[in-house]
Enzyme design. Structure first.
Site, PDB file in Angstrom:
ATOM      1  N   HIS A  64     -20.310 -15.634  -8.311  1.00  0.00           N
ATOM      2  CA  HIS A  64     -19.264 -15.584  -7.928  1.00  0.00           C
ATOM      3  C   HIS A  64     -18.863 -15.045 -10.206  1.00  0.00           C
ATOM      4  CE1 HIS A  64     -15.230 -16.540  -6.954  1.00  0.00           C
ATOM      5  NE2 HIS A  64     -14.739 -17.186  -8.505  1.00  0.00           N
ATOM      6  N   HIS A 104      -9.001 -15.886 -10.428  1.00  0.00           N
ATOM      7  CA  HIS A 104     -10.680 -15.168  -9.714  1.00  0.00           C
ATOM      8  C   HIS A 104     -10.013 -14.804  -8.424  1.00  0.00           C
ATOM      9  CE1 HIS A 104     -11.860 -19.319  -7.744  1.00  0.00           C
ATOM     10  NE2 HIS A 104     -10.369 -19.120  -8.019  1.00  0.00           N
ATOM     11  N   CYS A 121     -14.582 -10.973  -6.837  1.00  0.00           N
ATOM     12  CA  CYS A 121     -14.564 -11.618  -7.808  1.00  0.00           C
ATOM     13  C   CYS A 121     -14.711 -10.754  -8.825  1.00  0.00           C
ATOM     14  CB  CYS A 121     -15.296 -12.626  -7.259  1.00  0.00           C
ATOM     15  SG  CYS A 121     -16.995 -12.815  -7.742  1.00  0.00           S
TER      16      CYS A 121
END
Length: 357
Positions: A319, A331, A271
């Site tokens: 994240h 993402h 990510c």
């Protein structure tokens, strides 16, 4: 970004975030229909066992993401320490060369003094027939003594610098080894968490896997619906900066590429690898990990975010996704998934940061 790509992204956002209509002020809704009588063909209610599996998988992948941030942070520090050690090694080599040159100069000065006999001034005056010649020689001697003192001081400083470089290099090496150990520990934890998640999924039958995927989609959609239902989308009106547009173009061009922990492209990403590389491509370096992105970049209110800003998720900032507009982010989700577009509110938002603030 070309019109073709804008159309593709708009279509994807529409599909993924179809519930954005819930956030449009003044939208009229029909009265809810009566609950249909269950039938054999109706979708069964969520299975408690599969819901428990979903939550367990979420935790395993979350723990893997946390370990991935630790791995990436250790890798980044190790890279910096390696570069510092190389720089110190160059300084040591140059310092040693300088020390050798100074020693040669000191040796030459000592030889010159030896050739003059090293006599005291009184003796040279008695032996000289020309007082002026003596005075000139005395002046040169004084200059030579000053030069010798300067040479000795420079030799001492160079030796001290070399000793400090060596101590610094030793300290950097110890830090490097510590971060290598931290990286190895994080790598083992990541593999353990992912292996546990894969084993858990492998025990499911095909229909259970399909139902599990459906439950995951429903959970994300529910969270996005709640987020949009707050009316937030009507408040978000920010326009992307020039660099933000470049970062979004890079990130969306990676759609479909696999997630891989610790990866920064060009074929796979995690990510924060995706977001950091997107901004690097836009000409603006940012921290490598989602946690450091949260710590170091400027915080922006959700209502003020614009395309290119980074949305940080979960209380421990494990994240990150890039906001692309229309209530959506791009993402790299987790192992087994690919870079994709999803609702910005589909996960618990910690906050928003702006790289080009």
């Amino acid at each position: 970004m070309g019109s073709g790509k804008r159309g593709l992204i708009a279509t994807a956002v529409t599909v993924v975030c179809a519930v954005t209509v819930l956030a449009v002020p003044g939208t009229a809704f029909a009265a809810p229909r009566p609950t249909p009588t269950p039938s054999a063909s109706a979708t069964p209610p969520p299975d408690k066992h599969l819901e428990a599996v979903r939550k367990k998988l979420d935790k395993l992948y979350h723990d893997a993401a946390l370990a991935t941030d630790s791995y990436n942070a250790a890798q980044e520090k190790a890279d910096k320490q390696s570069a510092a050690i190389v720089d110190l090694a160059k300084k040591i080599v140059e310092g040693q060369k300088k020390l050798d040159r100074l020693k040669k100069r000191a040796g030459a000065a000592a030889a010159a003094q030896y050739r003059t006999g090293g006599l005291p001034d009184e003796a040279r005056l008695l032996l000289s027939d020309d007082p002026q010649e003596f005075l000139d020689g005395a002046d040169r001697t004084l200059q030579g003594e000053r030069a010798a003192r300067g040479l000795i001081e420079e030799l001492t400083r160079t030796q001290q610098d070399l000793a400090q470089y060596a101590r610094d290099a030793s300290a950097r090496w110890k830090e490097l080894e510590a971060n290598r150990r931290a990286k190895d520990a994080a790598r083992k934890k990541i593999k353990k968490q992912i292996a546990a998640a894969e084993e858990l999924q492998a025990r499911l039958a095909k229909k259970e896997k399909e139902r599990l995927a459906k439950l995951e989609e429903e959970a994300a959609l529910k969270a996005q619906t709640v987020w949009l239902g707050s009316g937030i989308l009507g408040e978000i009106k920010g326009k992307a900066s020039a660099q933000g547009k470049k970062a979004v173009a890079y990130a969306t061009a990676q759609i479909g590429k696999p997630y891989e922990w610790g990866a920064e492209g060009p074929d796979t990403y995690d990510c924060s690898g995706l977001t950091s590389q997107a901004w690097a491509d836009a000409g603006h370096a940012i921290p490598r990990t989602s946690q450091e992105q949260w710590k170091q970049l400027k915080h922006i209110a959700v209502k003020d975010m614009r395309p290119g800003d980074l949305v940080i998720y979960f209380p421990d900032a494990t994240h990150v996704g890039m906001y692309i507009g229309d209530g959506a982010i791009v993402h790299a989700p987790r192992p087994g998934r690919t870079v994709t577009i999803t609702g910005a509110g589909s996960m618990p938002i910690l906050g928003v940061v702006r790289p080009d603030a």
